[in-house]
Design a protein around this motif. Structure first.
Motif, PDB file in Angstrom:
ATOM      1  N   PRO A   1      -1.294  -3.622   7.886  1.00 40.71           N
ATOM      2  CA  PRO A   1      -2.302  -2.857   7.152  1.00 40.71           C
ATOM      3  C   PRO A   1      -1.866  -2.148   5.702  1.00 40.71           C
ATOM      4  O   PRO A   1      -2.567  -1.955   4.843  1.00 40.71           O
ATOM      5  N   ALA A   2      -0.475  -2.034   5.920  1.00 47.62           N
ATOM      6  CA  ALA A   2       0.107  -1.800   4.834  1.00 47.62           C
ATOM      7  C   ALA A   2       0.540  -2.760   3.565  1.00 47.62           C
ATOM      8  O   ALA A   2       0.774  -2.417   2.506  1.00 47.62           O
ATOM      9  N   SER A   3       0.314  -3.994   3.868  1.00 46.36           N
ATOM     10  CA  SER A   3       0.533  -5.011   3.152  1.00 46.36           C
ATOM     11  C   SER A   3      -0.442  -5.211   2.082  1.00 46.36           C
ATOM     12  O   SER A   3      -0.018  -5.718   0.805  1.00 46.36           O
ATOM     13  N   ASN A   4      -1.536  -4.671   2.054  1.00 48.68           N
ATOM     14  CA  ASN A   4      -2.526  -4.717   1.162  1.00 48.68           C
ATOM     15  C   ASN A   4      -2.580  -3.536   0.265  1.00 48.68           C
ATOM     16  O   ASN A   4      -3.532  -3.461  -0.645  1.00 48.68           O
ATOM     17  N   ILE A   5      -1.610  -2.480   0.582  1.00 47.43           N
ATOM     18  CA  ILE A   5      -1.470  -1.477  -0.542  1.00 47.43           C
ATOM     19  C   ILE A   5      -0.558  -1.585  -1.781  1.00 47.43           C
ATOM     20  O   ILE A   5       0.717  -2.078  -1.523  1.00 47.43           O
ATOM     21  N   GLN A   6      -0.878  -1.526  -2.992  1.00 48.23           N
ATOM     22  CA  GLN A   6      -0.047  -1.977  -3.907  1.00 48.23           C
ATOM     23  C   GLN A   6       1.106  -0.887  -4.135  1.00 48.23           C
ATOM     24  O   GLN A   6       0.947   0.144  -3.577  1.00 48.23           O
ATOM     25  N   GLY A   7       2.165  -1.252  -4.630  1.00 46.29           N
ATOM     26  CA  GLY A   7       3.450  -0.483  -4.624  1.00 46.29           C
ATOM     27  C   GLY A   7       3.434   0.454  -5.734  1.00 46.29           C
ATOM     28  O   GLY A   7       2.546   0.302  -6.607  1.00 46.29           O
ATOM     29  N   MET A   8       4.030   1.551  -5.577  1.00 47.87           N
ATOM     30  CA  MET A   8       3.964   2.704  -6.390  1.00 47.87           C
ATOM     31  C   MET A   8       4.906   2.346  -7.685  1.00 47.87           C
ATOM     32  O   MET A   8       5.969   1.842  -7.465  1.00 47.87           O
TER      33      MET A   8
END
Length: 284
Positions: free
Chosen positions: A144-151
């Motif tokens: 689920p963290a792979s779909n979150i864009q990096g800061m």
């Protein structure tokens, strides 16, 4: 999965890595002749909260067994532990929304100040690595963290000390211990964590070199200039002779601040600029 549980229990019992490796090799050899399935309850097929904690324990101990650095393990323990406590469901049912909400919660410190984007990104990477492990173990099917864009983290050039600033540092030293520390760090560029773990036996005065254990337990050899060698000799001449294998920094792993207080060596900033642009020594 069964192998990881066995490793986790052996790590908790304090067995050495060499011993655990031999046990796992024998276990894997024996288990090739068996098909083992996990016992399930007919009443409760999956206790999400107990299972979450158990998976966390297995993951943490597997990283510990692999020889991860103490700092990395500490970050996993803190942030992944908080994430597990935060979850309202099992880890296999987590959505990107849960990860985003958790990161948003972490983004504000207790003092009300915002957390740096780079720190938030590290937390996300810790969660992502955990799910990568779950996928490899065939416990979860997606990350689920792979779909979150990096800061976005702005690059800040820290710059280097000028020769005048280095001279001020050396002039401010009050004894041989401080002179050796400043001379060593300035001339070698070692990290503080590397410096405090140097042992006397790691220093070769004839070759003017020292062995340093860096990130990822990678060892390298660095060479010392004449000023650094002389500073080490001056310090060793007044250092208590407890034993040749003692850590070089053992008797000064606490550094006095200007106020006369003692702080953890790893949390000390060796120098910084005051409001007038001057270099201050041993300050926070």
């Amino acid at each position: 999965m069964l192998t990881n549980e066995l490793i986790s229990e052996l790590v908790k019992m304090g067995f050495s890595k060499a011993y655990i490796t031999k046990v796992i090799e024998c276990f894997d050899l024996i288990m090739q002749n068996y098909n083992v399935s996990k016992k399930e309850s007919n009443i409760v097929a999956y206790d999400s909260f107990n299972s979450n904690q158990k998976l966390y324990d297995i993951y943490f101990n597997s990283r510990k067994f692999q020889g991860y650095a103490k700092g990395t393990l500490n970050n996993i323990k803190i942030w992944l532990g908080k994430f597990i406590e935060y979850l309202p469901c099992s880890v296999i049912d987590v959505l990107p929304m849960h990860v985003r909400l958790f990161l948003a919660k972490c983004s504000v410190k207790r003092n009300g100040k915002p957390m740096a984007n780079s720190s938030i990104e590290k937390i996300k990477q810790i969660i992502s690595s955990f799910y990568g492990w779950l996928i490899n173990e065939r416990i979860a099917t997606y990350n689920p963290a792979s779909n979150i864009q990096g800061m976005k983290t702005p690059f800040k050039y820290q710059g280097a000390l000028t020769s005048e600033e280095v001279a001020k540092l050396k002039f401010a030293c009050e004894d041989d211990r401080e002179r050796m520390m400043v001379e060593f760090l300035v001339s070698t560029g070692c990290r503080i964590a590397e410096f405090v773990n140097i042992k006397l036996k790691d220093i070769n005065m004839q070759q003017q070199s020292v062995k340093v254990l860096g990130k990822g337990n990678k060892e390298r050899v660095i060479y010392l200039n004449k000023a650094c060698v002389n500073a080490i000799k001056d310090y060793l001449s007044v250092r208590p002779k407890e034993g040749i294998d003692y850590k070089m920094a053992e008797i000064f792993n606490l550094i006095p601040e200007a106020k006369g207080e003692y702080v953890d060596f790893n949390n000390v900033s060796y120098w910084h600029y005051d409001s007038e642009g001057n270099v201050e020594i041993w300050g926070e």
